[in-house]
Design a protein around this motif. Structure first.
Motif, mmCIF file in Angstrom:
data_model
loop_
_atom_site.group_PDB
_atom_site.id
_atom_site.type_symbol
_atom_site.label_atom_id
_atom_site.label_comp_id
_atom_site.label_asym_id
_atom_site.label_seq_id
_atom_site.Cartn_x
_atom_site.Cartn_y
_atom_site.Cartn_z
ATOM 1 N N GLU A 145 11.750 42.776 30.904
ATOM 2 C CA GLU A 145 10.913 41.379 31.341
ATOM 3 C C GLU A 145 11.905 40.474 30.737
ATOM 4 O OE1 GLU A 145 6.889 40.859 30.505
ATOM 5 O OE2 GLU A 145 6.632 43.007 30.030
ATOM 6 N N ALA A 146 12.445 40.617 29.718
ATOM 7 C CA ALA A 146 13.464 39.604 29.411
ATOM 8 C C ALA A 146 14.739 39.295 30.203
ATOM 9 C CB ALA A 146 14.239 39.657 28.023
ATOM 10 N N TYR A 147 15.369 40.530 30.860
ATOM 11 C CA TYR A 147 16.410 40.140 31.733
ATOM 12 C C TYR A 147 15.890 39.653 32.919
ATOM 13 C CZ TYR A 147 18.918 43.840 28.897
ATOM 14 O OH TYR A 147 19.703 44.168 27.720
ATOM 15 N N GLU A 148 14.651 40.053 33.462
ATOM 16 C CA GLU A 148 14.398 39.658 34.543
ATOM 17 C C GLU A 148 14.038 37.797 34.529
ATOM 18 O OE1 GLU A 148 10.775 41.603 35.776
ATOM 19 O OE2 GLU A 148 11.947 43.413 36.198
ATOM 20 N N GLU A 149 13.424 37.435 33.313
ATOM 21 C CA GLU A 149 13.424 36.086 33.212
ATOM 22 C C GLU A 149 14.584 35.340 32.952
ATOM 23 O OE1 GLU A 149 10.855 32.802 32.474
ATOM 24 O OE2 GLU A 149 10.423 34.699 33.203
ATOM 25 N N LEU A 150 15.351 36.016 32.399
ATOM 26 C CA LEU A 150 16.871 35.383 32.166
ATOM 27 C C LEU A 150 17.560 35.302 33.618
ATOM 28 C CD1 LEU A 150 19.281 34.162 30.492
ATOM 29 C CD2 LEU A 150 20.062 36.612 30.227
ATOM 30 N N ASN A 151 17.407 36.210 34.415
ATOM 31 C CA ASN A 151 18.096 35.843 35.759
ATOM 32 C C ASN A 151 17.141 34.886 36.676
ATOM 33 O OD1 ASN A 151 19.814 38.075 35.756
ATOM 34 N ND2 ASN A 151 18.504 39.650 36.373
ATOM 35 N N ASP A 152 16.140 34.840 36.476
ATOM 36 C CA ASP A 152 15.093 33.666 37.156
ATOM 37 C C ASP A 152 15.815 32.347 36.553
ATOM 38 O OD1 ASP A 152 13.969 35.449 38.594
ATOM 39 O OD2 ASP A 152 12.126 35.388 37.213
ATOM 40 N N ILE A 153 15.929 32.176 35.323
ATOM 41 C CA ILE A 153 16.408 30.918 34.823
ATOM 42 C C ILE A 153 17.890 30.801 35.111
ATOM 43 C CG2 ILE A 153 17.058 29.551 32.578
ATOM 44 C CD1 ILE A 153 15.029 31.359 31.168
ATOM 45 N N ARG A 154 18.594 31.597 35.234
ATOM 46 C CA ARG A 154 20.054 31.477 35.871
ATOM 47 C C ARG A 154 19.888 30.975 37.219
ATOM 48 N NH1 ARG A 154 23.550 36.580 35.363
ATOM 49 N NH2 ARG A 154 24.921 35.097 36.364
ATOM 50 N N GLU A 155 19.078 31.624 38.021
ATOM 51 C CA GLU A 155 18.952 30.997 39.439
ATOM 52 C C GLU A 155 18.277 29.529 39.549
ATOM 53 O OE1 GLU A 155 17.063 32.477 43.565
ATOM 54 O OE2 GLU A 155 16.567 33.628 41.781
ATOM 55 N N VAL A 156 17.564 29.282 38.756
ATOM 56 C CA VAL A 156 16.953 27.853 38.733
ATOM 57 C C VAL A 156 18.292 27.027 38.281
ATOM 58 C CG1 VAL A 156 15.724 26.210 37.499
ATOM 59 C CG2 VAL A 156 14.681 28.455 38.200
ATOM 60 N N ILE A 157 18.875 27.199 37.567
ATOM 61 C CA ILE A 157 19.872 26.168 37.049
ATOM 62 C C ILE A 157 21.181 26.220 38.322
ATOM 63 C CG2 ILE A 157 21.766 25.798 35.307
ATOM 64 C CD1 ILE A 157 19.952 27.062 33.533
ATOM 65 N N ALA A 158 21.541 27.412 38.720
ATOM 66 C CA ALA A 158 22.684 27.516 39.907
ATOM 67 C C ALA A 158 22.144 26.655 40.960
ATOM 68 C CB ALA A 158 22.794 29.100 39.866
ATOM 69 N N ASN A 159 20.910 26.795 41.453
ATOM 70 C CA ASN A 159 20.355 26.127 42.545
ATOM 71 C C ASN A 159 19.767 24.628 42.555
ATOM 72 O OD1 ASN A 159 20.669 28.581 44.018
ATOM 73 N ND2 ASN A 159 18.747 29.112 43.697
ATOM 74 N N ALA A 160 19.985 24.125 41.106
ATOM 75 C CA ALA A 160 19.351 22.787 41.041
ATOM 76 C C ALA A 160 20.350 22.087 41.476
ATOM 77 C CB ALA A 160 19.289 22.356 39.547
ATOM 78 N N PRO A 161 19.841 20.744 42.068
ATOM 79 C CA PRO A 161 20.877 19.703 42.585
ATOM 80 C C PRO A 161 21.382 18.918 41.725
ATOM 81 C CG PRO A 161 18.453 18.834 42.475
ATOM 82 C CD PRO A 161 18.337 20.381 41.999
ATOM 83 N N GLU A 162 22.661 18.601 41.758
ATOM 84 C CA GLU A 162 23.476 17.771 40.787
ATOM 85 C C GLU A 162 22.939 16.572 40.511
ATOM 86 O OE1 GLU A 162 27.483 17.360 41.965
ATOM 87 O OE2 GLU A 162 27.950 19.663 42.409
ATOM 88 N N ALA A 163 23.242 16.023 39.286
ATOM 89 C CA ALA A 163 22.284 14.813 38.744
ATOM 90 C C ALA A 163 23.111 13.427 39.381
ATOM 91 C CB ALA A 163 22.412 14.917 37.247
ATOM 92 N N ARG A 164 24.051 13.462 40.006
ATOM 93 C CA ARG A 164 24.947 12.280 40.642
ATOM 94 C C ARG A 164 23.953 11.411 41.303
ATOM 95 N NH1 ARG A 164 29.413 14.696 44.039
ATOM 96 N NH2 ARG A 164 29.543 16.019 42.343
#
Length: 236
Positions: free
Chosen positions: A104-123
């Motif tokens: 479960e921890a690995y799956e949650e960590l992958n989800d977090i990585r995907e959220v950050i990787a796909n997040a729009p840039e702050a500019r």
């Protein structure tokens, strides 16, 4: 930045838990659909440059500020921390249930990585800066006579010996100017008798801008009948 630090701390903890769990447990199979390997998906091995796709998070977006939902990410990190804590405790006691918590921890960590990787840039989400002050109120359509001009009018009135001539000067000034109640009081001081003062009020009243202050004019009259006549003039 704080959330990113918390994420990397969680990754470090996850790696430590995995290392401590491996001697007591067989190699953990990754979740269905994930690539096989000695390290589960989302572990620290994925951050060391083993494959190009997994390195987009670290290499392609490193140093780039992104926009994420703070509350959602904090909840995910808290959940990940809870899963790691439970897995760590169970691995110390040789409890096989720790494997499920690690998964479960690995799956949650992958989800977090995907959220950050796909997040729009702050500019595009920079603070627009301070709100400009509101525009000044529009200039009133009518302005009272300037003090300098009023002094010239009263000076001209004072040079006239008779009230009738003073009134003529005043009537000439009224044709192009507006007045405040305080200015009317100054004009009334040019007349000695109450009847002339009342006439001056009749001449000026239609050009007075602050009629809500008309009560101040009563101070220019002494007798009750004059004040009664003033009230009648002001009510018209």
């Amino acid at each position: 930045m704080i959330l990113m630090k918390a994420l990397f701390v969680a990754i470090t903890l996850l790696t430590a838990v995995t290392a401590s769990a491996q001697p007591a447990q067989p190699t953990l199979a990754p979740p269905p659909g994930q690539a096989t390997g000695s390290a589960p998906p989302g572990s620290s091995a994925g951050f060391r440059g083993d494959d190009d796709d997994g390195n987009e998070f670290r290499r392609g977006r490193r140093g780039t500020r992104v926009v994420v939902e703070r509350e959602d990410l904090e909840q995910r990190l808290a959940h990940l921390e809870e899963l790691l804590g439970e897995a760590f405790e169970r691995s110390k006691h040789g409890n096989g249930k720790g494997k499920g918590k690690l998964r479960e921890a690995y799956e949650e960590l992958n989800d977090i990585r995907e959220v950050i990787a796909n997040a729009p840039e702050a500019r595009g989400h920079h603070n627009p800066g301070p709100v400009p002050p509101p525009p000044p109120p529009p200039v009133p359509a009518y302005q009272p006579i300037a003090d300098g001009k009023l002094q010239k009018v009263m000076s001209a009135m004072s040079r006239e010996p008779f009230a009738e001539d003073k009134m003529n000067v005043l009537e000439e000034a009224v044709g192009e100017h507006y007045f405040l109640v305080g200015q009317v009081q100054q004009v009334l001081n040019q007349f000695q008798f109450s009847r002339d003062r009342l006439e001056a009020v009749r001449v000026l009243w239609s050009r007075v801008l602050d009629r809500q202050n008309s009560f101040q004019l009563y101070n220019s009259f002494q007798f009750s009948n004059d004040k009664a006549e003033l009230k009648r003039i002001l009510s018209n």
